[in-house]
Design a protein around this motif. Structure first.
Motif, mmCIF file in Angstrom:
data_model
loop_
_atom_site.group_PDB
_atom_site.id
_atom_site.type_symbol
_atom_site.label_atom_id
_atom_site.label_comp_id
_atom_site.label_asym_id
_atom_site.label_seq_id
_atom_site.Cartn_x
_atom_site.Cartn_y
_atom_site.Cartn_z
ATOM 1 N N SER A 1 32.996 35.759 48.385
ATOM 2 C CA SER A 1 33.271 37.035 48.609
ATOM 3 C C SER A 1 34.180 37.688 47.810
ATOM 4 C CB SER A 1 33.991 36.793 50.226
ATOM 5 O OG SER A 1 34.185 38.153 50.673
ATOM 6 N N LYS A 2 35.184 37.170 47.686
ATOM 7 C CA LYS A 2 36.383 37.762 46.550
ATOM 8 C C LYS A 2 35.580 38.187 45.452
ATOM 9 C CE LYS A 2 41.167 37.836 45.080
ATOM 10 N NZ LYS A 2 42.285 37.675 45.483
ATOM 11 N N ALA A 3 34.790 37.246 44.803
ATOM 12 C CA ALA A 3 34.593 37.122 43.358
ATOM 13 C C ALA A 3 33.394 38.526 43.401
ATOM 14 C CB ALA A 3 33.691 36.047 42.876
ATOM 15 N N THR A 4 32.526 38.676 44.592
ATOM 16 C CA THR A 4 31.696 39.677 44.438
ATOM 17 C C THR A 4 32.170 41.009 44.600
ATOM 18 O OG1 THR A 4 30.664 38.897 46.740
ATOM 19 C CG2 THR A 4 29.640 37.963 44.930
ATOM 20 N N THR B 1 33.920 43.831 38.045
ATOM 21 C CA THR B 1 33.690 43.082 36.703
ATOM 22 C C THR B 1 33.106 41.696 36.995
ATOM 23 O OG1 THR B 1 35.543 44.255 35.873
ATOM 24 C CG2 THR B 1 34.827 42.319 34.433
ATOM 25 N N ALA B 2 33.492 40.956 37.823
ATOM 26 C CA ALA B 2 33.093 39.651 38.181
ATOM 27 C C ALA B 2 31.578 39.671 38.702
ATOM 28 C CB ALA B 2 33.735 38.937 39.167
ATOM 29 N N PRO C 1 32.576 29.046 43.537
ATOM 30 C CA PRO C 1 31.857 30.148 44.399
ATOM 31 C C PRO C 1 31.136 29.651 45.439
ATOM 32 C CG PRO C 1 31.765 30.722 41.872
ATOM 33 C CD PRO C 1 32.299 29.065 42.170
ATOM 34 N N ARG C 2 30.852 28.265 45.667
ATOM 35 C CA ARG C 2 30.243 27.801 46.975
ATOM 36 C C ARG C 2 31.234 28.072 48.093
ATOM 37 N NH1 ARG C 2 28.264 23.135 43.515
ATOM 38 N NH2 ARG C 2 26.486 23.880 42.522
ATOM 39 N N ARG C 3 32.302 28.441 48.045
ATOM 40 C CA ARG C 3 33.299 28.493 48.993
ATOM 41 C C ARG C 3 32.916 29.891 49.535
ATOM 42 N NH1 ARG C 3 38.987 25.663 46.813
ATOM 43 N NH2 ARG C 3 38.060 23.701 46.413
ATOM 44 N N PRO C 4 32.905 30.116 50.544
ATOM 45 C CA PRO C 4 32.676 31.633 51.144
ATOM 46 C C PRO C 4 33.626 32.545 50.677
ATOM 47 C CG PRO C 4 31.964 30.018 52.734
ATOM 48 C CD PRO C 4 32.506 29.349 51.702
#
Length: 58
Positions: free
Chosen positions: A29-32, A36-37, A22-25
């Motif tokens: 961005s995709k995770a947020t 559900t994530a 998640p430190r990769r922008p």
């Protein structure tokens, strides 16, 4: 995608992926963007507090 799922049975690998990627922008961005994530990420501090509070009250 299948490779990560094969390796995701190892808790150390899952923890590393969960904390490092998640430190990769683009990943963050995709995770947020995933409801559900995002909900799981938002709930994590509350889960940790509940776990710690359980140890205090024992």
């Amino acid at each position: 995608m299948g490779l990560i799922h094969d390796r995701a049975t190892d808790a150390a690998v899952v923890a590393a992926v969960t904390t490092d990627y998640p430190r990769r922008p683009a990943v963050a961005s995709k995770a947020t963007a995933d409801d559900t994530a995002r909900q799981a990420i938002d709930e994590a501090p509350h889960d940790r507090f509940r776990q710690n509070a359980g140890f205090v009250h024992e």
